[in-house]
Design a protein around this motif. Structure first.
Motif, PDB file in Angstrom:
ATOM      1  N   LYS A 199     -30.112  12.788 -48.529  1.00  0.00           N
ATOM      2  CA  LYS A 199     -31.211  11.815 -48.351  1.00  0.00           C
ATOM      3  C   LYS A 199     -30.474  10.509 -48.477  1.00  0.00           C
ATOM      4  CE  LYS A 199     -35.557   9.890 -49.935  1.00  0.00           C
ATOM      5  NZ  LYS A 199     -36.476   9.846 -50.982  1.00  0.00           N
ATOM      6  N   ASP A 200     -29.571  10.356 -49.199  1.00  0.00           N
ATOM      7  CA  ASP A 200     -28.880   9.030 -49.476  1.00  0.00           C
ATOM      8  C   ASP A 200     -27.972   8.720 -48.405  1.00  0.00           C
ATOM      9  OD1 ASP A 200     -30.003   8.875 -52.282  1.00  0.00           O
ATOM     10  OD2 ASP A 200     -28.179   9.832 -53.115  1.00  0.00           O
ATOM     11  N   ILE A 201     -27.467   9.760 -47.870  1.00  0.00           N
ATOM     12  CA  ILE A 201     -26.501   9.500 -46.711  1.00  0.00           C
ATOM     13  C   ILE A 201     -27.357   9.167 -45.388  1.00  0.00           C
ATOM     14  CG2 ILE A 201     -24.855  10.907 -45.118  1.00  0.00           C
ATOM     15  CD1 ILE A 201     -23.906  12.550 -47.496  1.00  0.00           C
ATOM     16  N   GLN A 202     -28.499   9.703 -45.213  1.00  0.00           N
ATOM     17  CA  GLN A 202     -29.471   9.526 -44.163  1.00  0.00           C
ATOM     18  C   GLN A 202     -29.867   7.893 -44.344  1.00  0.00           C
ATOM     19  OE1 GLN A 202     -28.646  11.984 -42.013  1.00  0.00           O
ATOM     20  NE2 GLN A 202     -30.725  11.669 -41.150  1.00  0.00           N
ATOM     21  N   GLU A 203     -30.360   7.608 -45.437  1.00  0.00           N
ATOM     22  CA  GLU A 203     -30.479   6.387 -45.751  1.00  0.00           C
ATOM     23  C   GLU A 203     -29.506   5.203 -45.303  1.00  0.00           C
ATOM     24  OE1 GLU A 203     -31.956   5.970 -49.536  1.00  0.00           O
ATOM     25  OE2 GLU A 203     -33.892   7.041 -49.337  1.00  0.00           O
ATOM     26  N   LEU A 204     -28.387   5.616 -45.594  1.00  0.00           N
ATOM     27  CA  LEU A 204     -27.159   4.722 -45.329  1.00  0.00           C
ATOM     28  C   LEU A 204     -26.968   4.764 -43.754  1.00  0.00           C
ATOM     29  CD1 LEU A 204     -24.575   5.558 -48.146  1.00  0.00           C
ATOM     30  CD2 LEU A 204     -25.723   3.500 -47.745  1.00  0.00           C
ATOM     31  N   LYS A 205     -27.037   5.898 -43.253  1.00  0.00           N
ATOM     32  CA  LYS A 205     -27.085   5.764 -41.721  1.00  0.00           C
ATOM     33  C   LYS A 205     -27.801   5.092 -41.046  1.00  0.00           C
ATOM     34  CE  LYS A 205     -25.151  10.047 -39.341  1.00  0.00           C
ATOM     35  NZ  LYS A 205     -25.553  11.391 -38.902  1.00  0.00           N
ATOM     36  N   THR A 206     -29.236   5.041 -41.502  1.00  0.00           N
ATOM     37  CA  THR A 206     -30.318   4.369 -40.662  1.00  0.00           C
ATOM     38  C   THR A 206     -29.882   2.719 -41.151  1.00  0.00           C
ATOM     39  OG1 THR A 206     -31.909   4.574 -42.600  1.00  0.00           O
ATOM     40  CG2 THR A 206     -32.071   6.051 -40.788  1.00  0.00           C
ATOM     41  N   LEU A 207     -29.599   2.571 -42.120  1.00  0.00           N
ATOM     42  CA  LEU A 207     -29.102   1.114 -42.349  1.00  0.00           C
ATOM     43  C   LEU A 207     -28.155   0.619 -41.651  1.00  0.00           C
ATOM     44  CD1 LEU A 207     -29.645  -1.225 -44.509  1.00  0.00           C
ATOM     45  CD2 LEU A 207     -27.537  -0.328 -45.860  1.00  0.00           C
ATOM     46  N   ILE A 208     -26.797   1.364 -41.543  1.00  0.00           N
ATOM     47  CA  ILE A 208     -26.075   0.938 -40.523  1.00  0.00           C
ATOM     48  C   ILE A 208     -26.440   0.876 -39.187  1.00  0.00           C
ATOM     49  CG2 ILE A 208     -23.535   1.651 -39.677  1.00  0.00           C
ATOM     50  CD1 ILE A 208     -22.764   2.708 -42.530  1.00  0.00           C
ATOM     51  N   THR A 209     -27.135   1.929 -38.582  1.00  0.00           N
ATOM     52  CA  THR A 209     -27.409   1.871 -37.369  1.00  0.00           C
ATOM     53  C   THR A 209     -28.513   0.647 -36.854  1.00  0.00           C
ATOM     54  OG1 THR A 209     -28.891   3.416 -37.525  1.00  0.00           O
ATOM     55  CG2 THR A 209     -26.912   4.029 -36.666  1.00  0.00           C
ATOM     56  N   GLY A 210     -29.212   0.396 -37.945  1.00  0.00           N
ATOM     57  CA  GLY A 210     -30.327  -0.666 -37.695  1.00  0.00           C
ATOM     58  C   GLY A 210     -29.781  -2.020 -37.728  1.00  0.00           C
ATOM     59  N   ARG A 211     -29.244  -2.294 -38.953  1.00  0.00           N
ATOM     60  CA  ARG A 211     -28.708  -3.747 -39.226  1.00  0.00           C
ATOM     61  C   ARG A 211     -27.220  -4.048 -38.608  1.00  0.00           C
ATOM     62  NH1 ARG A 211     -28.378  -6.802 -44.970  1.00  0.00           N
ATOM     63  NH2 ARG A 211     -27.329  -8.576 -44.215  1.00  0.00           N
ATOM     64  N   TYR A 212     -26.578  -3.145 -38.514  1.00  0.00           N
ATOM     65  CA  TYR A 212     -24.986  -3.057 -38.185  1.00  0.00           C
ATOM     66  C   TYR A 212     -24.708  -2.527 -36.750  1.00  0.00           C
ATOM     67  CZ  TYR A 212     -24.630  -4.573 -42.912  1.00  0.00           C
ATOM     68  OH  TYR A 212     -24.551  -4.938 -44.510  1.00  0.00           O
ATOM     69  N   LEU A 213     -23.999  -3.202 -36.112  1.00  0.00           N
ATOM     70  CA  LEU A 213     -23.736  -2.677 -34.524  1.00  0.00           C
ATOM     71  C   LEU A 213     -22.285  -2.671 -34.508  1.00  0.00           C
ATOM     72  CD1 LEU A 213     -25.981  -4.945 -32.223  1.00  0.00           C
ATOM     73  CD2 LEU A 213     -26.334  -2.482 -33.156  1.00  0.00           C
ATOM     74  N   PRO A 214     -21.554  -1.295 -34.208  1.00  0.00           N
ATOM     75  CA  PRO A 214     -20.156  -1.291 -34.179  1.00  0.00           C
ATOM     76  C   PRO A 214     -19.468  -2.312 -33.073  1.00  0.00           C
ATOM     77  CG  PRO A 214     -21.246   0.651 -33.059  1.00  0.00           C
ATOM     78  CD  PRO A 214     -22.209  -0.317 -33.723  1.00  0.00           C
ATOM     79  N   VAL A 215     -18.257  -2.743 -33.585  1.00  0.00           N
ATOM     80  CA  VAL A 215     -17.706  -3.806 -32.469  1.00  0.00           C
ATOM     81  C   VAL A 215     -16.346  -2.787 -32.047  1.00  0.00           C
ATOM     82  CG1 VAL A 215     -16.129  -5.958 -32.673  1.00  0.00           C
ATOM     83  CG2 VAL A 215     -18.227  -5.858 -34.343  1.00  0.00           C
ATOM     84  N   LYS A 216     -16.355  -2.820 -30.867  1.00  0.00           N
ATOM     85  CA  LYS A 216     -15.445  -1.933 -30.106  1.00  0.00           C
ATOM     86  C   LYS A 216     -14.153  -2.496 -29.784  1.00  0.00           C
ATOM     87  CE  LYS A 216     -18.999   1.187 -28.887  1.00  0.00           C
ATOM     88  NZ  LYS A 216     -19.155   2.938 -28.693  1.00  0.00           N
ATOM     89  N   ASN A 217     -14.170  -3.758 -29.816  1.00  0.00           N
ATOM     90  CA  ASN A 217     -12.902  -4.711 -29.120  1.00  0.00           C
ATOM     91  C   ASN A 217     -12.040  -5.243 -30.440  1.00  0.00           C
ATOM     92  OD1 ASN A 217     -14.327  -6.508 -29.919  1.00  0.00           O
ATOM     93  ND2 ASN A 217     -14.506  -7.773 -28.156  1.00  0.00           N
ATOM     94  N   ALA A 218     -12.550  -4.692 -31.831  1.00  0.00           N
ATOM     95  CA  ALA A 218     -11.522  -5.392 -32.900  1.00  0.00           C
ATOM     96  C   ALA A 218     -11.129  -3.802 -33.561  1.00  0.00           C
ATOM     97  CB  ALA A 218     -12.448  -6.219 -33.602  1.00  0.00           C
ATOM     98  N   GLY A 219      -9.812  -4.029 -34.043  1.00  0.00           N
ATOM     99  CA  GLY A 219      -9.292  -2.823 -34.806  1.00  0.00           C
ATOM    100  C   GLY A 219      -9.718  -2.861 -36.051  1.00  0.00           C
TER     101      GLY A 219
END
Length: 136
Positions: free
Chosen positions: A96-116
């Motif tokens: 459950k903790d891992i699922q909450e972190l996943k939803t937090l990252i996908t909702g608020r944070y977007l991955p930056v693909k052009n930075a290393g």
């Protein structure tokens, strides 16, 4: 006519090659006789091993209901003590903790693909609420 003698170890007849000096029919009998004489006996013969096994009173462990109950009670006590004395910060993460972190990252944070990745190996993400790039 050559006289035969009897081997001190195996009691077989043999014709000695050195009269008066030779007491064994072969070198293996001589070394085995010395080995047994030195109290290094480990009952190497097959009959001696079988006798030892037959005469031994080996203790056989048996499973009892009381033993199973004691083991279960001990395991329960250990789990209770671990739960009581472990702080919330040191407890392992659940699914459950891992699922909450996943939803937090996908909702608020977007991955930056052009930075290393940074020097610590963390990936960059764009924070929608603050407008900053953060490394997670």
């Amino acid at each position: 006519m050559k006289e035969t003698e009897i081997c001190l170890h195996c009691n077989d007849d043999y014709i000695p090659t050195r009269r008066g000096l030779q007491k064994f029919c072969s070198k293996s009998c001589k070394s085995r006789y010395w080995y047994l004489k030195q109290n290094y006996t480990k009952d190497v013969t097959k009959d001696a091993i079988e006798n030892k096994v037959a005469n031994s009173s080996a203790k056989v462990d048996k499973m009892s209901l009381a033993g199973v109950g004691n083991a279960a009670a001990g395991a329960a006590v250990v789990e209770v003590v671990k739960t009581v004395f472990t702080t919330q910060d040191n407890k392992p993460a659940t699914k459950k903790d891992i699922q909450e972190l996943k939803t937090l990252i996908t909702g608020r944070y977007l991955p930056v693909k052009n930075a290393g990745k940074d020097s610590m190996g963390r990936s960059p993400f764009y924070d929608v609420e603050t407008g900053n790039v953060v490394y997670i």
